[in-house]
Write a protein that holds these residues in place. Structure first.
Motif, PDB file in Angstrom:
ATOM      1  N   UNK A  66       0.809  -1.213   0.000  1.00  0.00           N
ATOM      2  CA  UNK A  66       0.000   0.000   0.000  1.00  0.00           C
ATOM      3  C   UNK A  66       0.846   1.268   0.000  1.00  0.00           C
ATOM      4  N   UNK A  67       1.929   1.254   0.765  1.00  0.00           N
ATOM      5  CA  UNK A  67       2.742   2.461   0.902  1.00  0.00           C
ATOM      6  C   UNK A  67       4.211   2.127   0.684  1.00  0.00           C
ATOM      7  N   UNK A  68       4.986   3.061   0.132  1.00  0.00           N
ATOM      8  CA  UNK A  68       6.408   2.798  -0.075  1.00  0.00           C
ATOM      9  C   UNK A  68       7.166   2.724   1.248  1.00  0.00           C
ATOM     10  N   UNK A  69       8.311   2.014   1.226  1.00  0.00           N
ATOM     11  CA  UNK A  69       9.156   1.968   2.410  1.00  0.00           C
ATOM     12  C   UNK A  69       9.655   3.383   2.718  1.00  0.00           C
ATOM     13  N   UNK A  70       9.788   3.685   3.975  1.00  0.00           N
ATOM     14  CA  UNK A  70      10.254   5.007   4.372  1.00  0.00           C
ATOM     15  C   UNK A  70      11.780   5.040   4.349  1.00  0.00           C
ATOM     16  N   UNK A  71      12.316   5.802   3.420  1.00  0.00           N
ATOM     17  CA  UNK A  71      13.759   6.016   3.324  1.00  0.00           C
ATOM     18  C   UNK A  71      13.970   7.519   3.326  1.00  0.00           C
ATOM     19  N   UNK A  72      14.491   8.038   4.418  1.00  0.00           N
ATOM     20  CA  UNK A  72      14.627   9.490   4.547  1.00  0.00           C
ATOM     21  C   UNK A  72      16.032   9.978   4.211  1.00  0.00           C
ATOM     22  N   UNK A  73      17.027   9.074   4.299  1.00  0.00           N
ATOM     23  CA  UNK A  73      18.418   9.452   4.016  1.00  0.00           C
ATOM     24  C   UNK A  73      19.020   8.415   3.066  1.00  0.00           C
ATOM     25  N   UNK A  74      18.663   8.490   1.782  1.00  0.00           N
ATOM     26  CA  UNK A  74      19.082   7.455   0.837  1.00  0.00           C
ATOM     27  C   UNK A  74      20.580   7.476   0.534  1.00  0.00           C
ATOM     28  N   UNK A  75      21.078   6.333   0.199  1.00  0.00           N
ATOM     29  CA  UNK A  75      22.480   6.206  -0.199  1.00  0.00           C
ATOM     30  C   UNK A  75      22.707   6.803  -1.583  1.00  0.00           C
ATOM     31  N   UNK A  76      23.919   7.280  -1.787  1.00  0.00           N
ATOM     32  CA  UNK A  76      24.356   7.753  -3.098  1.00  0.00           C
ATOM     33  C   UNK A  76      25.143   6.635  -3.788  1.00  0.00           C
ATOM     34  N   UNK A  77      25.513   6.879  -5.036  1.00  0.00           N
ATOM     35  CA  UNK A  77      26.373   5.950  -5.776  1.00  0.00           C
ATOM     36  C   UNK A  77      27.822   6.297  -5.474  1.00  0.00           C
ATOM     37  N   UNK A  78      28.560   5.315  -4.975  1.00  0.00           N
ATOM     38  CA  UNK A  78      29.985   5.544  -4.701  1.00  0.00           C
ATOM     39  C   UNK A  78      30.804   5.476  -5.979  1.00  0.00           C
ATOM     40  N   UNK A  79      30.557   4.458  -6.800  1.00  0.00           N
ATOM     41  CA  UNK A  79      31.202   4.372  -8.114  1.00  0.00           C
ATOM     42  C   UNK A  79      30.419   3.384  -8.971  1.00  0.00           C
TER      43      UNK A  79
ATOM     44  N   UNK B  22      11.644   2.419  -3.236  1.00  0.00           N
ATOM     45  CA  UNK B  22      12.482   2.654  -2.057  1.00  0.00           C
ATOM     46  C   UNK B  22      12.667   1.346  -1.305  1.00  0.00           C
ATOM     47  N   UNK B  23      13.895   1.107  -0.867  1.00  0.00           N
ATOM     48  CA  UNK B  23      14.201  -0.100  -0.105  1.00  0.00           C
ATOM     49  C   UNK B  23      15.068   0.270   1.090  1.00  0.00           C
ATOM     50  N   UNK B  24      14.601  -0.090   2.275  1.00  0.00           N
ATOM     51  CA  UNK B  24      15.406   0.144   3.461  1.00  0.00           C
ATOM     52  C   UNK B  24      16.584  -0.832   3.489  1.00  0.00           C
TER      53      UNK B  24
END
Length: 294
Positions: free
Chosen positions: A11-24, A204-206
């Motif tokens: 029903x609702x997306x996972x809560x991800x408030x501080x997502x990871x960036x791409x390192x390389x 979004x995936x925790x």
């Protein structure tokens, strides 16, 4: 393990408030394995420490029979697990522990080599597209010499979920949006998902901040924290104690693998198909294989 033939709505997306960036981003290395199967090796030996507990990732994809028809005749493994996800085509597995199975499109073969197994993987088609992935997952030192284990999962056996954004996810291992995958491992806590994302969708995936993670789009293109990741490129996600997950944005209709796991932080000694903790253990593995003790 139970069979899951239906898709779980989310029903609702996972809560991800501080997502990871791409390192390389990794382009991969064209190579061949087995009896000349052409493939792209994306997780190479020099990335094993960075992406611990994962040891290798190969992507095979060709509609030219000469690129795959001879398959992977009898070969040994010791000390880790192999996970084969078939996107298209058919492959038969046989091993020295008496296991045999047919891997078809959408299915997964999960094999724990443990103390040693000899197996083969041979295509069951003369033409058409053969496409899929093989991921190597390390075993902790305490389990490297366990008895071999094997399980085939058909597409219908694998739990699925669908988000309100129309993203469909097949959950081979781990936990996502309250759905548990087909396989769990306490020590490495692997997450392995196959995602189908409509154009302009979001997923979004925790993720545990301590886990290593990567994303591989194999059709279309994703954006991760503003970084474009085209098909065929592997995005290694940056770690950070304050990061709580990853958010994927599909630029076009896309398909991708999302993989994460808890690092073992143990020594890695590898020679070909043997992965142990010390050079002495590798020498013993070679001696045992030559002596027919697998």
């Amino acid at each position: 393990m139970t069979s899951h033939t239906s898709t779980h709505p989310v029903a609702a997306p996972a809560e991800v408030s501080r997502p990871r960036a791409v390192e390389f981003i990794v382009a991969g290395r064209p190579t061949s394995d087995g009896a000349g199967v052409r493939l792209m090796r994306l997780l190479t030996q020099d990335l094993q420490r960075r992406l611990d507990p994962f040891l290798m990732l190969d992507h095979f994809h060709s509609d030219q029979p000469g690129d795959y028809i001879a398959g992977f005749p009898d070969h040994p493994h010791r000390g880790f697990e192999t996970i084969t996800y078939m996107v298209a085509g058919r492959m038969r597995h046989r091993d020295s522990a008496g296991h045999e199975g047919l891997l078809e499109a959408g299915g997964v073969q999960w094999m724990t080599a443990g103390r040693g197994v000899i197996h083969s993987e041979i295509p069951q088609q003369q033409d058409g597209l053969m496409s899929g992935f093989q991921l190597w997952l390390n075993l902790p030192a305490a389990r490297k010499m366990q008895e071999p284990w094997y399980r085939d999962f058909t597409a219908a056996d694998l739990p699925q979920l669908e988000t309100a954004d129309g993203v469909r996810a097949v959950l081979v291992a781990g936990l996502s949006h309250g759905v548990t995958g087909a396989v769990t491992r306490d020590e490495t806590a692997p997450l392995l998902m196959n995602l189908e994302l409509p154009a302009a969708s979001r997923f979004a995936q925790r993720l545990d901040p301590s886990h290593n993670a990567f994303v591989l789009p194999y059709e279309g293109e994703l954006r991760i924290d503003g970084q474009a990741v085209p098909a065929g490129r592997m995005a290694v996600l940056a770690n950070g104690e304050d990061r709580d997950g990853v958010v994927l944005h599909a630029t076009t209709a896309s398909r991708a693998l999302l993989v994460a796991g808890r690092p073992l932080n143990e020594p890695i000694a590898q020679v070909g198909p043997f992965v142990m903790n010390t050079a002495q253990q590798i020498q013993q593995a070679v001696a045992d294989f030559r002596a027919g003790r697998f």
